[in-house]
Scaffold this motif. Structure first.
Motif, short mmCIF file in Angstrom:
data_model
loop_
_atom_site.label_atom_id
_atom_site.label_comp_id
_atom_site.label_asym_id
_atom_site.label_seq_id
_atom_site.Cartn_x
_atom_site.Cartn_y
_atom_site.Cartn_z
N PHE A 83 0.84 -1.20 0.00
CA PHE A 83 0.00 0.00 0.00
C PHE A 83 0.88 1.25 0.00
O PHE A 83 0.63 2.20 -0.75
N ASP A 84 1.92 1.24 0.81
CA ASP A 84 2.84 2.37 0.89
C ASP A 84 3.53 2.61 -0.45
O ASP A 84 3.70 3.75 -0.90
N ARG A 109 3.04 6.11 -2.64
CA ARG A 109 4.14 6.97 -3.09
C ARG A 109 4.16 7.11 -4.61
O ARG A 109 4.57 8.15 -5.14
N THR A 110 3.72 6.08 -5.32
CA THR A 110 3.66 6.14 -6.78
C THR A 110 2.60 7.12 -7.25
O THR A 110 2.83 7.92 -8.17
N SER A 125 0.73 9.42 -5.22
CA SER A 125 0.64 10.68 -4.48
C SER A 125 -0.77 11.27 -4.52
O SER A 125 -0.97 12.42 -4.91
N PRO A 126 -1.77 10.49 -4.12
CA PRO A 126 -3.15 11.01 -4.12
C PRO A 126 -3.33 12.09 -3.06
O PRO A 126 -2.49 12.25 -2.17
N LYS A 127 -4.44 12.79 -3.14
CA LYS A 127 -4.71 13.82 -2.15
C LYS A 127 -4.98 13.23 -0.77
O LYS A 127 -4.69 13.86 0.26
N ALA A 128 -5.56 12.03 -0.74
CA ALA A 128 -5.91 11.42 0.55
C ALA A 128 -5.96 9.91 0.42
O ALA A 128 -6.05 9.37 -0.69
N PHE A 129 -5.92 9.24 1.57
CA PHE A 129 -6.08 7.79 1.59
C PHE A 129 -6.83 7.39 2.85
O PHE A 129 -6.86 8.11 3.86
N VAL A 130 -7.45 6.21 2.79
CA VAL A 130 -8.11 5.60 3.95
C VAL A 130 -7.74 4.13 4.00
O VAL A 130 -7.80 3.43 2.98
N ARG A 176 3.51 9.11 7.01
CA ARG A 176 3.93 10.49 7.28
C ARG A 176 5.17 10.85 6.47
O ARG A 176 5.28 11.95 5.92
N LEU A 177 6.10 9.91 6.37
CA LEU A 177 7.30 10.15 5.57
C LEU A 177 6.97 10.27 4.09
O LEU A 177 7.72 10.89 3.32
N ALA A 178 5.85 9.68 3.68
CA ALA A 178 5.41 9.79 2.29
C ALA A 178 4.77 11.14 2.00
O ALA A 178 4.43 11.43 0.85
N GLY A 179 4.60 11.96 3.05
CA GLY A 179 4.09 13.31 2.84
C GLY A 179 2.65 13.53 3.24
O GLY A 179 1.98 14.40 2.67
#
Length: 311
Positions: free
Chosen positions: A94-95, A99-100, A102-107, A131-134
């Motif tokens: 998932f991570d 990172r590939t 970079s969507p606005k949000a995830f759940v 968090r490290l993914a931004g």
């Protein structure tokens, strides 16, 4: 709200994505490793799911929203509960995709066992990675019965919003319960009118000692115990005689009336699936597994709805 391009991972039979469709999200791609689950998903959600190991997929359509309910057997009380089990680390896939894209949000949704004991290290690792993914990341344990599901089912939700966006996510507050002044949805509400003894649709094996080591029956006017994926361990139908506790881990029936486990369509109703949801794929045992592993649509809908102002 405009249709938000969404990718769904570890989608199962489509509990989470049914909620997304109800909210108007545009699911452009989905994935699961189970062929039976993928076929059931296609029957009900649409032909956007690809079956296979997510590790084998390298390219994805663009999307603004990513959701995922990666398998939880290593965390759940009904599973193997092995901290080192490789299935516990599917969040790394998932991570990778987060990172590939970079969507606005995830759940993310998973069992609440992830939040306690030694498993908490894995939860902390996920939060750190995201968090490290931004992303600004929040997590919370939520009980499905607080959001209109006729079942006591506690689950961990992790929600992330990209750090460059001016939006702060808040989890939904309970909408049902004594403190709200709105009674919980009960088994009577969801099972009314269903066949009393649907032969072939439930597990008829004897109730072994492990099954009766916990309270598997709730009354008609209560939510159900948690619906699990193994058909031997699903709760008793409320028509069954009440259980009486005679030892720390031993329950017995209070009388000799007819008793049975819930049928798979009843489990689906208690998970919040509509009665017209199509369950024609796989064996009865596989249907129980799909249903028990699914995210209750009303619960997922409540969590995602609080993102609508982001779009």
């Amino acid at each position: 709200m405009r249709q938000v391009r969404t990718i769904s991972l570890f989608s199962g039979c489509g509990g989470s994505d049914l909620a997304l469709k109800r909210l108007g999200y545009n699911i452009v791609w989905a994935n699961d490793i189970s062929q039976v689950a993928c076929d059931t998903y296609s029957d009900n959600i649409g032909p956007v799911i690809e079956c296979g190991d997510i590790a084998d997929f390298e390219s994805f359509p663009g999307a603004e929203f990513l959701v995922g309910c990666y398998p939880c057997q290593g965390f759940t009380q009904g599973g193997r509960r092995s901290w080192g089990d490789s299935i516990n680390y599917l969040y790394q896939q998932f991570d990778r995709i987060l990172r590939t894209l970079s969507p606005k949000a995830f759940v993310v949704e998973n069992v609440n066992g992830m939040a306690f004991g030694v498993n908490r290290r894995l939860l902390n690792n996920q939060i750190c990675r995201y968090r490290l993914a931004g992303y600004r990341v929040k997590w919370q344990v939520i009980n499905a019965q607080d959001h209109g599901v006729a079942q006591s089912r506690r689950r961990v939700f992790i929600v992330g919003v990209r750090s460059d966006l001016d939006f702060i996510y808040t989890f939904p507050t309970p909408q049902f319960g004594v403190n709200i002044g709105r009674r919980l949805v009960t088994q009577r509400d969801m099972l009314a009118g269903m066949p009393e003894w649907p032969v072939g649709d439930f597990n008829e094996e004897p109730f072994h000692w492990y099954y009766l080591s916990r309270r598997r029956r709730h009354d008609w006017d209560e939510p159900s115990p948690c619906i699990v994926g193994h058909w031997r361990h699903v709760p008793l139908h409320p028509m069954s005689p009440p259980l009486k506790r005679i030892h720390t881990d031993k329950w017995v029936f209070s009388d000799k009336g007819p008793a049975r486990r819930l049928a798979y369509r009843e489990c689906a109703a208690l998970q919040g699936f509509p009665r017209n949801f199509i369950w024609k794929r796989g064996t009865v045992r596989e249907r129980f597994q799909m249903i028990g592993n699914a995210v209750p649509p009303p619960l997922f809908q409540a969590v995602v709805k609080n993102l609508e102002k982001l779009w």
